[in-house]
Design an enzyme around this catalytic site. Structure first.
Site, PDB file in Angstrom:
ATOM      1  N   HIS A   1       0.857  -1.189   0.000  1.00  0.00           N
ATOM      2  CA  HIS A   1       0.000   0.000   0.000  1.00  0.00           C
ATOM      3  C   HIS A   1       0.887   1.230   0.000  1.00  0.00           C
ATOM      4  O   HIS A   1       2.119   1.127   0.086  1.00  0.00           O
ATOM      5  CB  HIS A   1      -0.920   0.013   1.234  1.00  0.00           C
ATOM      6  CG  HIS A   1      -0.200   0.177   2.528  1.00  0.00           C
ATOM      7  ND1 HIS A   1       0.210  -0.891   3.303  1.00  0.00           N
ATOM      8  CD2 HIS A   1       0.235   1.280   3.204  1.00  0.00           C
ATOM      9  CE1 HIS A   1       0.825  -0.445   4.385  1.00  0.00           C
ATOM     10  NE2 HIS A   1       0.861   0.854   4.352  1.00  0.00           N
TER      11      HIS A   1
ATOM     12  N   HIS B   1      -5.828  -2.112   3.766  1.00  0.00           N
ATOM     13  CA  HIS B   1      -5.786  -0.889   2.961  1.00  0.00           C
ATOM     14  C   HIS B   1      -4.850  -1.062   1.781  1.00  0.00           C
ATOM     15  O   HIS B   1      -3.829  -1.722   1.857  1.00  0.00           O
ATOM     16  CB  HIS B   1      -5.419   0.355   3.769  1.00  0.00           C
ATOM     17  CG  HIS B   1      -4.088   0.363   4.442  1.00  0.00           C
ATOM     18  ND1 HIS B   1      -3.455  -0.769   4.881  1.00  0.00           N
ATOM     19  CD2 HIS B   1      -3.254   1.394   4.752  1.00  0.00           C
ATOM     20  CE1 HIS B   1      -2.308  -0.434   5.452  1.00  0.00           C
ATOM     21  NE2 HIS B   1      -2.156   0.835   5.382  1.00  0.00           N
TER      22      HIS B   1
ATOM     23  N   HIS C   1       4.532   7.383   2.848  1.00  0.00           N
ATOM     24  CA  HIS C   1       5.403   6.195   2.721  1.00  0.00           C
ATOM     25  C   HIS C   1       4.825   5.236   1.697  1.00  0.00           C
ATOM     26  O   HIS C   1       3.637   5.279   1.392  1.00  0.00           O
ATOM     27  CB  HIS C   1       5.581   5.481   4.070  1.00  0.00           C
ATOM     28  CG  HIS C   1       4.330   4.854   4.621  1.00  0.00           C
ATOM     29  ND1 HIS C   1       3.520   5.482   5.548  1.00  0.00           N
ATOM     30  CD2 HIS C   1       3.728   3.658   4.374  1.00  0.00           C
ATOM     31  CE1 HIS C   1       2.496   4.698   5.851  1.00  0.00           C
ATOM     32  NE2 HIS C   1       2.587   3.577   5.147  1.00  0.00           N
TER      33      HIS C   1
ATOM     34  N   HIS D   1       0.715  -1.071  14.428  1.00  0.00           N
ATOM     35  CA  HIS D   1      -0.295  -0.047  14.227  1.00  0.00           C
ATOM     36  C   HIS D   1      -1.591  -0.476  14.906  1.00  0.00           C
ATOM     37  O   HIS D   1      -2.002  -1.633  14.793  1.00  0.00           O
ATOM     38  CB  HIS D   1      -0.601   0.139  12.738  1.00  0.00           C
ATOM     39  CG  HIS D   1       0.506   0.748  11.948  1.00  0.00           C
ATOM     40  ND1 HIS D   1       1.137   1.915  12.303  1.00  0.00           N
ATOM     41  CD2 HIS D   1       1.104   0.353  10.798  1.00  0.00           C
ATOM     42  CE1 HIS D   1       2.047   2.211  11.406  1.00  0.00           C
ATOM     43  NE2 HIS D   1       2.066   1.270  10.488  1.00  0.00           N
TER      44      HIS D   1
ATOM     45  N   TYR E   1       9.708   1.085   9.924  1.00  0.00           N
ATOM     46  CA  TYR E   1       9.950   2.116   8.923  1.00  0.00           C
ATOM     47  C   TYR E   1      11.441   2.357   8.712  1.00  0.00           C
ATOM     48  O   TYR E   1      12.229   2.271   9.658  1.00  0.00           O
ATOM     49  CB  TYR E   1       9.349   3.448   9.376  1.00  0.00           C
ATOM     50  CG  TYR E   1       7.860   3.519   9.301  1.00  0.00           C
ATOM     51  CD1 TYR E   1       7.219   3.934   8.136  1.00  0.00           C
ATOM     52  CD2 TYR E   1       7.079   3.178  10.395  1.00  0.00           C
ATOM     53  CE1 TYR E   1       5.831   4.018   8.079  1.00  0.00           C
ATOM     54  CE2 TYR E   1       5.694   3.256  10.331  1.00  0.00           C
ATOM     55  CZ  TYR E   1       5.078   3.677   9.170  1.00  0.00           C
ATOM     56  OH  TYR E   1       3.716   3.756   9.114  1.00  0.00           O
TER      57      TYR E   1
ATOM     58  N   GLU F   1       7.951   1.501   4.423  1.00  0.00           N
ATOM     59  CA  GLU F   1       7.469   0.693   5.539  1.00  0.00           C
ATOM     60  C   GLU F   1       7.590  -0.771   5.146  1.00  0.00           C
ATOM     61  O   GLU F   1       7.366  -1.143   3.992  1.00  0.00           O
ATOM     62  CB  GLU F   1       5.995   1.005   5.826  1.00  0.00           C
ATOM     63  CG  GLU F   1       5.445   0.242   7.025  1.00  0.00           C
ATOM     64  CD  GLU F   1       3.977   0.531   7.330  1.00  0.00           C
ATOM     65  OE1 GLU F   1       3.268   1.020   6.444  1.00  0.00           O
ATOM     66  OE2 GLU F   1       3.551   0.267   8.471  1.00  0.00           O
TER      67      GLU F   1
END
Lengths: 313, 313, 313, 313
Positions: free
Chosen positions: A150, A206, A220, A252, A261, A271
């Protein structure tokens, strides 16, 4: 039908060879093509299309465009017709204008970010092939990332002046390209101002996220790793290579993703994102993060969140 | 549009209370409903719809029906019209004929297995809720399975008599319900006889699989776990509870899934299935397993495959 | 003082080059020395002494000798004096009789297995060095095993004829070399016949194990891996290389070890053994496995234990 | 012979009930004893002796004493005689002066920290017992820590005034109690000033560590977890409980430990420490961390090290 997934990202880098060294030896991608303009095209081992990353040499870091792959060639016609009926500017381009791809469409998100849509891209198969494949190939490098998972875009956000491109982009993708909003961060006196949005077209949590900032940019790009152990390996790889400072492994709250990261040599944030989290299906209840929980939403495991926030923003 | 995912499975069990004990304390589900016929309805903690498993008391193990959830109510009309235009028998049923669901459709696969389609099911949210959710809830039991992931059906297969319901079912789901075939096992003198098929509508490697057998039946239902460590935990849970013999942790070549099998008290086979494997997207190259690799395809890590095969079949 | 750890094992192999290929590319060791007799000396990346494995070319598989490293040179004198006072045959050998080692002692266990003791072995440091070391080196191959962890010896066991070398060896190591018995399997009408024994001198669950058989031999040598994920990787490595059949990943009840077995090309059984299990400290309560639990003790996760037993024995 | 392991730590806490809630529900310990002074005694599930932690109610956080268990009762006589011959003050105490323990010795490290030695402590076995034990017990709470692994003490360090209690403590434990120095941090113009020390008596990387500070105190006590996944679970547990800020999951360069820090309600720092790292055997080469690598040595995975350092110091 419609958008199938994030197909590629075109990044600006200041030194293509240094960038290739990073994406090959740290992330684990392979260079599949170069072009006369000095651009490099790379793919992850578990991707079949010929590239998911274009590195374009320029004098500063950032994002040039995003490519979404649509399921069928006819989807391009349908989308073009819809955009035109809605009077949204959209441009049709011939095959190979987008390198190694069939005909394409180009438009801009309300935030200004440039998006291309295409139905065909030259394919070279995954590194394990499609006949009696091993679960992973020999010779993996670095983090051995599976695929581009993503990306997150910084969108202009200035509520005092009535500007909220996070909200505009979100509504745009929901309405015009049938994205599913899986999670959102809200703030404001009435708790209804959208400050972060996570949208998907696949079954993952996502494919794209929008976060607020002073002006449009890249937050990112994220690569998929299978689990928390793979996140540790990625972090070890970066530490062993004495590469750019980064945020340490965390979870997260938003998307439940296991995360680490780093930066590429030009300063584009990468990421590595582990675990599936959940299936972001159309009927999954929308998850909301309220203002007072946003730090947990970003970095669930806490730690020195203030310092994290400074770096992260 | 169309089928969104495997919504539930209705199993036959010989003792509902024993079965509940298994699905609650070993798999980690919760009972959400009972009915006057003695059926129990259960869901996993990470599912929002009110059930993904119906346990019906009978005198032998097996499967009664499969439920697929479609994305929109109007999909039901479209599917019904399509089936009728193809002269495939399909029955329309009122809301609540399928408990806690809206109106539904019922048909049989070529193999004879009964399938229901519905667009609405009563929902009770995931166990962590949708407001600032934790990544997992307190009080998880047993393997703490996230969700019902897929099922595998045994289909009549007798090539000498020209019967191959694996192939018929696969063609049926591809043609009439737009399933994607992600992996297949082939055999036969020309290497083109379909002996195993994995199909998906989500972005996971499979929502349903077909394997050959002497007559129609259930092979297994599978629950999602996040990773290889969760597979170990599931296997430890079963071993600690002195439950039914099962196959030990392994990796499937097909789908790359990290796997552990057990039986419920009636003898229905359960799989706990870890890791995402890959994204089963529409354009992913079809993976083929040829005859001589089928053991690796089933159990990539090998071991006493002959004994495994005997148990597994 | 006294025995510090299992220092090395000297195995018989039928083809040294094939064996090297296995121990280097599957286990992850490095060849550090060859000798004029065709023997190869290998070490794991996380070991500092120059070898933990000697491969001697012969015409059949098996074990030649075990080497235990003692803590101090003076321990050799003390042990020799003790053995002589107990009238146990022991031979003193000059430096370099045991290659790359200082002076040594040689004796036989009651089972007949040959044991060498030494206090000095040439060292070449771990692969990450001792100055600001990384946690793991670049270029790891195969399973990337950390170190030789333990071995298991088959001991003659014929209770009808009053022969139980498992028991004799155990008593010998406890009495004469101060080994700690951490776990034992017992059987027999009174439940007091020792049929399996796990002994340690480090803080690990075992440095050596004794299992019963028709005559003396090697059961397996085991290499340390950090965790269950590393066990999966080892099993994937073997499967990807199409190597010898083996037992699939499991957990030992005895020692709690996470385990995966394979064979070297000559047929010597190797174990990759993950996780620390527990600290086998001198005052830890002795764990006992009774007859009816021995299958769980061997393979806690169950599965087709009868088939397992046939292979395993 | 001699010191066998860290047996317990006696901490000061400001509210015993709050502290119990933390050590039981977050760390996963069990209360095994209370005394009339309001002290609580706790053990981890995988420990056999009756306590590894004493919580004493006072008005500030900190450490009261450390208990080391020696292997044999006669070791106490030998140690006492040695200390007296070296004119190091040491006090002999009757059985039960140290609660639930046999006779004991008490002395102070050069840094001033109080140490007790004992050979006997009442035992209650591990939570899985010693007959056909499961690998882990039912009903684990919180992080489910296996055992108290090590502790780190802050020692007065003022090189300008010639005070370096890190170095004095290290020399003391090496000379008088035969500890092995496994890793050290060095600094100073000649690179020979000891600023951090890790010492062990077991085969683990450390049982005790010394770090510099303005005055004597506790840095942290650490509990053993099996692997990196267990570290994530511990961090999730703390985050879900909305407990004290802490450092996020990381890897120590020193000892390779997988680590996560939190605070108990009084402010005593706890570490959950995953993985075995390596075997800290007597002949393992001493690892040295030089001044410019000390940040990597502390937190190998980097991140915002400056902020980390502020919190960590």
């Amino acid at each position: 039908m419609g958008v199938m997934r994030l197909g590629h990202v075109n990044l600006r880098v200041m030194d293509v060879e240094q960038a290739i060294d990073h994406y090959v030896n740290i992330i684990g991608m392979t260079v599949t093509q170069r072009d006369p303009d000095g651009c490099a095209y790379l793919k992850c081992w578990d991707e079949w299309d010929k590239y998911s990353l274009i590195l374009t040499p320029t004098d500063e870091a950032g994002i040039i465009h995003i490519g979404f792959k649509v399921e069928r060639d006819s989807d391009l016609d349908a989308i073009k017709a819809h955009f035109e009926s809605e009077r949204i500017p959209i441009e049709a381009l011939d095959a190979n204008v987008l390198p190694l791809c069939g005909r394409s469409l180009r438009f801009n998100l309300p935030s200004g970010h440039e998006v291309w849509l295409y139905a065909e891209k030259e394919t070279s198969g995954t590194a394990v092939g499609d006949q009696n494949p091993d679960p992973w190939p020999d010779g993996l490098k670095g983090a051995g990332a599976h695929w581009l998972d993503h990306l997150a875009l910084v969108c202009e956000f200035n509520p005092e002046q009535g500007v909220n491109k996070v909200a505009e982009n979100t509504a745009f993708l929901q309405k015009h390209l049938q994205f599913k909003l899986t999670e959102r961060g809200v703030a404001g006196p009435d708790g209804d101002m959208l400050v972060a949005a996570f949208l998907t077209r696949t079954s993952t949590p996502h494919d794209i996220a929008f976060v607020p900032g002073p002006s449009m940019g890249l937050h990112h790009i994220a690569f998929f790793l299978e689990d928390w152990n793979a996140v540790l390996k990625a972090a070890d790889v970066v530490a062993k290579a004495r590469k750019n400072p980064s945020l340490t492994p965390n979870r997260h709250g938003m998307t439940r993703g296991l995360t680490y990261y780093m930066f590429d040599p030009s300063g584009n944030r990468n990421e590595t994102f582990g675990g599936i989290g959940y299936l972001g299906q159309p009927d999954r209840p929308l998850v909301t993060w309220t203002d007072e929980h946003v730090e947990r939403g970003l970095f669930f495991l806490g730690g020195d969140n203030k310092a994290f926030m400074e770096i992260y923003t």
